[in-house]
Design a protein around this motif. Structure first.
Motif, PDB file in Angstrom:
ATOM      1  N   UNK A  14      60.030  25.651  31.009  1.00 21.77           N
ATOM      2  CA  UNK A  14      58.829  25.734  31.833  1.00 21.77           C
ATOM      3  C   UNK A  14      57.594  26.032  31.006  1.00 21.77           C
ATOM      4  N   UNK A  15      57.766  26.391  29.760  1.00 18.11           N
ATOM      5  CA  UNK A  15      56.579  26.725  28.975  1.00 18.11           C
ATOM      6  C   UNK A  15      55.797  25.460  28.650  1.00 18.11           C
ATOM      7  N   UNK A  16      54.547  25.685  28.519  1.00 19.10           N
ATOM      8  CA  UNK A  16      53.671  24.556  28.245  1.00 19.10           C
ATOM      9  C   UNK A  16      53.895  24.102  26.803  1.00 19.10           C
ATOM     10  N   UNK A  41      52.739  31.096  19.221  1.00 20.13           N
ATOM     11  CA  UNK A  41      52.435  32.498  19.537  1.00 20.13           C
ATOM     12  C   UNK A  41      52.176  32.671  21.022  1.00 20.13           C
ATOM     13  N   UNK A  42      51.451  31.711  21.559  1.00 13.10           N
ATOM     14  CA  UNK A  42      51.163  31.798  22.989  1.00 13.10           C
ATOM     15  C   UNK A  42      52.444  31.701  23.802  1.00 13.10           C
ATOM     16  N   UNK A  98      46.321  29.651  37.945  1.00 15.08           N
ATOM     17  CA  UNK A  98      47.276  28.869  38.745  1.00 15.08           C
ATOM     18  C   UNK A  98      48.279  28.108  37.884  1.00 15.08           C
ATOM     19  N   UNK A  99      47.817  27.654  36.736  1.00 18.63           N
ATOM     20  CA  UNK A  99      48.732  26.920  35.865  1.00 18.63           C
ATOM     21  C   UNK A  99      49.882  27.815  35.444  1.00 18.63           C
ATOM     22  N   UNK A 100      49.500  28.970  35.041  1.00 12.49           N
ATOM     23  CA  UNK A 100      50.489  29.910  34.551  1.00 12.49           C
ATOM     24  C   UNK A 100      51.420  30.315  35.696  1.00 12.49           C
ATOM     25  N   UNK A 101      50.824  30.520  36.838  1.00 12.14           N
ATOM     26  CA  UNK A 101      51.645  30.898  37.976  1.00 12.14           C
ATOM     27  C   UNK A 101      52.657  29.802  38.274  1.00 12.14           C
ATOM     28  N   UNK A 109      59.563  36.332  17.686  1.00 13.05           N
ATOM     29  CA  UNK A 109      59.889  35.875  19.035  1.00 13.05           C
ATOM     30  C   UNK A 109      60.049  34.373  19.132  1.00 13.05           C
ATOM     31  N   UNK A 110      59.977  33.696  18.021  1.00 15.58           N
ATOM     32  CA  UNK A 110      60.089  32.252  18.103  1.00 15.58           C
ATOM     33  C   UNK A 110      61.513  31.806  18.414  1.00 15.58           C
ATOM     34  N   UNK A 111      62.427  32.710  18.289  1.00 12.99           N
ATOM     35  CA  UNK A 111      63.777  32.345  18.677  1.00 12.99           C
ATOM     36  C   UNK A 111      63.958  32.654  20.160  1.00 12.99           C
ATOM     37  N   UNK A 112      63.853  31.669  20.925  1.00 14.76           N
ATOM     38  CA  UNK A 112      63.763  31.919  22.360  1.00 14.76           C
ATOM     39  C   UNK A 112      65.103  32.225  23.011  1.00 14.76           C
TER      40      UNK A 112
END
Lengths: 315, 932
Positions: free
Chosen positions: B534-536, B542-543, B510-513, B477-480
């Motif tokens: 938007x990903x951290x 993996x996360x 809340x962060x994730x939201x 899944x690393x290929x986004x």
């Protein structure tokens, strides 16, 4: 007449079959003595209600007018009228002599399990699986009930009436006693779905049978447990129970085809009377004499004590 | 003189009836007084000279509506039984029989009615009848009528006669008349085609009489126009075969009422045979009666010059009299003759049009183009899609049609409104063609949403398959890009993202939201790298991959569920604004307590609930029982209004109701549920366990009312307490339960915190949470006072002031129910659980000392248990007293409660607490009054 001897005899249990009524109305859902015990009513699954002389075995009248099977019936104190309730959700008030429907009370949302007259036959109380008890006024012509007691959370299986109380057993496992004089509702939790309740003849106790194959004798005022009676089988059906004519014994139907008698005080099984194959659906105890009516399948049996001899004329 | 006298005597004329000569000695009679001068009818009844039917006004019985018998109708007839017999009264029913006599106002004698009298009195009608008879299919049917006509003539007829009128004449001044010349006999009917006019010389001779100058004639009689409707299927102006002509052969002339005027038609039957010499009979008629004809006229040889007009004729004088109803020959004689020459016969009742018909304009057919081939062939139809645009264009070009502008629709796709738009018409207000335009804005939106939802579903299916493909091809899944692309496709449908924005699947984080919402925003804008952005960035690969999946799934899931749900539910018809529901004030307590009690066969107080129950008045009457609540209007269990969505309704739940995410709840669930915690543990279970022999249920309700509020708002506290409960339950030791309880109370935050949280609630409301701290002698005294006061005041039944309402009025069950209900309402908003019916008393009692509780806190020496016990006692007394106020109380009830009191209370406290209410009151009175 029945007890000519002055010496008080021990209570005798009805265990001699003296008559069998082949009712011919399908399964007999309920059998009920009238107020003085001379006649009985049988509620058939073929939508009819029949009035019998159980000792002679004669059919007196057939009352037809229900739209579905008749589940319970009761006679008024003066034997002038009958009430019955059935699967057609209707409560019917009958005229005994003419056999005509006097009133038909509609309003229940489900089958009417049980009906009772009050003491003066001015009100019919009907308990239904729609979890309500409705008080129908026989005097006025108004179609809606005087009051609806809808405190139960599940279907009403049994309703009994004393002069100022309404005793109702519900499938939600509670026995509710509405005291009109005090204006209070006493709710006793039993746990298992209630199949039948009745007052003792002295009005101090209530007998409660539930689907955990147990009968309980509760103190009416406090709700305390006075006795527990087990040994029979009652796990599926709405079976009747009652007390004997002098409150000496507790009588209950059973699903194994017997009628069980317990000593009220000791709680010991006094007699297991084999009635017939199949479930004993209903029973009714004579108000004064050791006489029992049981309903199995499509027939009703009349039981008397051993010493009983059929009297010729008096019946 | 004597003779003269005698003569004069004889000459005298005497009028009237002479008075009878007075006898000697008799006094002259008194005149009859006015009141005795009565007139009676033949039956001796007084005759009225006025009356409703005789011009005056005298109604009923001496101008009253009554009768001689009184003011009653003569007989009442039920209209229900004999509905059919009901007769309508006519005026005759109110007339006297004199009125119905021969000379009354409504004579009942036999008179000739008009049906029989009117036949001959009206000549004009007679004529019309004759005319109708002549045109009837069976001519002469009225002959019989003529024969048996009664001789009565109407008065007008007789008057006219007396004035000199004769039958057959017209009415009016006599006129001079010029002799007629050359008048063709109009009576001759010409059948067939165009006969030359003027073929009747005989009639000419007849009319050609000498008319002296000084002779005047009566005006011509007017013949009424026959308005008989045409009810047969004959052609217009058809006349049946005239029997006269048929039978008498040569009667060449139909009798014509118009023909002779007064002279001509006066005698119908008598004229038979008069015109025998006529040449033209019925020759030319379509069906012949040739066998009856005497001679065959040579109809072709009758051409004479006399048949033609030689001069122009002018109109007959006096013809202006006739008007439009004039007989035909006076109106259009010459024109018809003229027209007949080339048009033919004009039917009766028709005249030639004065204006010539405008001829229809005809246009030549269009000229065909030169290269027109009258053969059609079909061109292949190609739907215009993105792929085959070129093909379509080519085809259309080959067909010679210009390529339709993709923006505009083809002609057949236009509807009326669009066409109107193209034409520049102003749109018609109100009458739109589409049903959709009648819908409200909300409904339109809903429809649109549903439409989009279905579209989206298809898109999502596609997207899902794509995604699966992508993930299978690239398990890492690393290929986004792939994932985001597919998700993007799925979500690019439009409103999905906007709608998903108010759905918070990651509310617990809340962060994730926040990241998720950002992701949705990007998605909406159509950015392909929405996920990546938007990903951290601080997260591991993996996360990030996991979160990407989650976001995408959440977006999809929400949309699909939303669409399916929205298609299944409709909006509520009624606004659910009232967020309060009516619930029974007292509810059967938790079954869990009772189940355990039943298991232990502890029937009695544990399993019993007692409620105030109001039977219907009628039911009481029917049972012959006095109404226990005579002043109450309610029936059944007392009901109160409760917040529908109050947090406190869910207080039995172990977790706080504020966390919306069910996931969180399910996570929390197993954490603090002990090994045998199938039943929900609660704090009051402990107390029940510890005092089983006691009146535990009462105690439970009391305890609930006390500890309710702190459990509501702080879930950690609740959990903590419940842990204590668990402990205490596990070992079931009384002392430990008490310990844990006191411990739990010790860890409670101060009262100010609760106040801060429940800022809106007044002190009085929060008192229930505080009362457990205010136990002291003062407390007891205060409550006793309040109680005493209330009992006094209820007697006076004065419940108006608000301040009063906040005081223990509530213990009074029936009479002041509205106030009580209101008050309970207020408390419900705060308190956790409704107390049993006997409980409010206690709570009310304990309101007073709340202000001093801070001091009292320190003075607390006694154990909780003792306080409770005391309160219980008080409550029982109160209950007892409360019952005593009611008229219909059961005597043994109070005694039983007393007995239970005495049996329940332990030995140590019995002496002090188990007091009769009178004793208690007495003591309370002796105490100093501290607070109000």
């Amino acid at each position: 007449m029945a007890f000519p001897e002055p010496k008080p005899r021990g209570p005798e249990l009805p265990q001699k079959r003296v008559k069998t009524l082949d009712c011919g109305q399908g399964a007999v859902r309920a059998v009920r003595f009238n107020v003085d015990g001379n006649y009985c009513l049988t509620c058939g699954s073929d939508k009819t209600l029949k009035l019998w002389n159980p000792l002679r075995g004669t059919l007196l009248r057939t009352y037809s007018g229900h739209g579905y099977e008749v589940l319970d019936a009761a006679g008024s104190f003066d034997n002038s009228s009958l009430c019955s309730g059935g699967g057609d959700k209707a409560v019917v008030l009958w005229d005994v002599a003419s056999g005509q429907v006097v009133r038909k009370f509609r309003g229940h949302a489900g089958k009417v399990n049980t009906v009772q007259f009050n003491e003066e036959a001015t009100v019919i109380l009907s308990g239904s699986i729609d979890s309500s008890i409705r008080c129908w006024d026989c005097r006025s012509r108004r179609p809606e009930p005087v009051q609806t007691l809808d405190e139960a959370r599940d279907g009403i299986s049994s309703v009994k009436v004393s002069d100022h109380e309404i005793l109702a057993g519900s499938v939600d496992g509670r026995v509710r006693r509405y005291d009109l004089r005090m204006g209070q509702l006493f709710s006793d939790y039993v746990g298992s779905p209630i199949t039948c309740t009745c007052f003792s003849r002295d009005g101090q106790c209530t007998l409660v049978s539930s689907l955990d194959s147990t009968l309980r004798l509760l103190d009416k005022d406090t709700g305390e447990l006075l006795g527990e009676y087990t040994g029979h089988k009652n796990q599926e059906y709405k079976l009747d129970c009652c007390l004997s004519e002098r409150d000496t014994h507790v009588v209950s139907c059973s699903e194994d085809g017997k009628v069980y008698f317990w000593d009220l005080v000791e709680g010991a099984l006094a007699l297991a009377l084999p009635v017939g194959p199949g479930v004993v659906q209903s029973l009714s105890y004579h108000p004064q004499e050791p006489c029992l009516l049981t309903a199995v399948g499509g027939s009703v049996h009349c039981w008397r004590e051993e010493a009983y001899e059929a009297e010729g004329g008096t019946g | 003189m004597a003779a003269l006298d005698s003569d004069s005597e004889e000459d005298l004329v005497s009028y009237g009836t002479g008075l009878e000569p007075l006898e000697e000695g008799e006094r002259p009679k008194k005149p009859i007084p006015l009141q005795d001068q009565t007139v009676r009818d033949e039956k001796g009844r007084y005759k009225r000279f006025h009356g409703a039917f005789s011009g005056g006004f005298s109604a009923g019985y001496f101008n009253t509506v009554g009768s001689k018998e009184g003011w009653t109708p003569s007989s009442f007839v039920s209209s229900r039984q004999n509905r059919a017999d009901k007769s309508v009264l006519g005026p005759e029913d109110f007339m006297d029989e004199e009125d119905l006599s021969e000379f009354g106002i409504a004579p009942k004698a036999i008179v000739t009615t008009d049906d029989f009298a009117s036949k001959t009195k009206d000549r004009i009608r007679e004529k019309a009848r004759q005319l109708a008879a002549a045109t009837a299919p069976i001519p002469g049917a009225t002959l019989l009528d003529d024969l048996i006509t009664p001789a009565k003539l109407s008065i007008g007829f007789e008057l006219l006669r007396k004035m000199g009128w004769k039958e057959g004449q017209g009415i009016g001044p006599r006129v001079k008349r010029r002799p007629r010349r050359q008048k063709p006999d109009p009576g001759v009917k010409i059948y067939g085609c165009a006969l030359p006019p003027g073929g009747s010389e005989g009639s000419e001779d007849e009319d050609d009489d000498y008319v002296p100058e000084n002779v005047t004639f009566a005006p011509k009689d007017i013949t009424p126009v026959d308005f008989t409707p045409k009810d047969n299927v004959h052609g217009l102006a058809y006349k049946g075969l005239d029997p006269h002509q048929a039978l008498f052969g040569t009667a060449g002339e139909h009798f014509n009422l118009f023909s002779g005027g007064p002279e001509g038609a006066s005698d119908l039957l008598g004229e038979i045979g008069v015109n025998k010499g006529r040449k033209l009979g019925i020759s030319g008629q379509a069906f012949g009666v040739g066998a009856l004809e005497e001679e065959d006229d040579d109809i072709y040889a009758t051409e004479t010059l006399s048949k033609y007009d030689t001069i122009l004729k002018d109109e007959e004088p006096g013809d202006g009299l006739y008007g439009w109803t004039a007989p035909r020959q006076y109106k259009s004689q010459k024109e018809s003759e003229k027209d007949l020459r080339y048009i033919g016969k004009i039917l009766d009742g028709f005249s030639l049009a004065s204006k010539p018909l405008s001829s229809k304009k005809t246009y030549p057919p269009p000229e065909l183009p030169r290269d027109y081939r009258p053969v059609h062939y079909f061109r292949p139809v190609v739907a215009a899609t993105s792929e085959n645009t070129h093909l379509v264009q080519v085809l259309s070009e080959s067909a010679g049609k210009p390529m339709p502008d993709p923006g505009t629709h083809s002609r057949h796709q236009l509807n009326a409104s669009k066409r109107a738009e193209l034409l520049g018409e102003t749109p018609i207000q109100g009458s739109s063609t589409s049903v959709l335009e009648f819908l409200s804005q909300k409904d339109k939106e809903r429809i649109r949403e549903m439409k989009q939802a279905t579209d989206l579903k298809a898109a999502q299916l596609k997207a899902r398959s794509l995604a699966q493909k992508a993930s299978s091809s690239r398990p890492q899944p690393s290929s986004p890009d792939v994932g985001s692309c597919s998700w993007h496709m799925a979500l690019s449908g439009g409103t999905a993202a906007t709608r998903a924005s108010n759905f918070k699947p990651f509310a617990k984080d809340p962060e994730k939201q926040k990241r998720y919402e950002e992701f949705l925003v990007h998605m909406k804008r159509g950015q392909k790298d929405a996920l990546e952005r938007c990903l951290d960035p601080s997260m591991t690969e993996w996360e990030r991959g996991r979160e990407r999946d989650e976001f995408a799934r959440a977006a999809l899931l929400y949309v699909s569920s939303h669409s399916t749900l929205s298609s299944r539910f409709t909006h509520a018809k009624e606004e659910d604004d009232s967020d309060q529901v009516e619930v029974p004030r007292d509810q059967e307590n938790d079954v869990n307590d009772k189940q355990s009690a039943v298991r232990m066969k502890m029937f009695g107080k544990l399993t019993r609930d007692t409620f105030e129950w109001h039977p219907d008045k009628l039911l009481c009457k029917r049972f012959n029982v006095p109404d226990p609540y005579p002043d109450s209007t309610l029936v059944g269990l007392p009901r109160v209004k409760r917040d529908k969505y109050s947090v406190f309704n869910f207080l039995t739940l172990p977790e706080t109701a504020s966390s919306p995410a069910t996931q969180a709840a399910s996570e929390k669930g197993p954490q603090h549920q002990g090994p045998d915690k199938s039943r929900k543990p609660s704090r009051w279970d402990t107390s029940k366990q510890e005092k089983k022999e006691d009146s535990i249920s009462e105690f439970l309700s009391l305890a609930r009312s006390k500890v309710g509020p702190p459990t509501q708002e702080s879930s950690p506290l609740v959990i903590k307490e419940e842990e204590h409960v668990t402990e205490s339950l596990s070992d079931k030791s009384v002392s430990k339960g008490v310990d844990s309880q006191t411990e739990g109370e010790g860890s409670r935050p101060s009262m100010d915190l609760f106040k801060a949280i429940f800022a809106s609630s007044s002190d009085e409301k929060s008192s229930s949470s505080e009362d457990e701290q205010g136990d002291s002698e003062d407390d007891q005294a205060g409550t006793g006072e309040a109680d005493f006061k209330s009992s006094q005041e209820t007697d006076s039944a004065e419940t108006s002031s608000v301040a009063r309402a906040s005081e223990p009025v509530a213990q009074e069950p029936a009479p002041s129910f509205p106030i009580q209900k209101m008050q309970i309402d207020e408390r419900e908003a705060f308190g956790p659980r409704l107390p049993p019916v006997f409980c409010p008393n206690v709570r009310q009692k304990l309101e007073a000392p709340q202000k001093e509780k801070h001091k009292k806190n320190k003075e607390k020496h006694k154990t909780k248990k003792e306080h409770r016990r005391r309160k219980e006692k008080k409550k029982k007394h109160r209950k007892h007293k409360h019952k005593g106020k009611q008229k219909n109380k059961k005597p043994e009830k109070s005694s039983s409660s007393e007995s239970t009191d005495s049996s329940d209370s332990p030995s140590g406290e019995e002496g002090t607490v188990d007091l009769s209410p009178q004793e208690l009151l007495r003591r309370l009175k002796s105490l100093p009054l501290r607070r109000q």
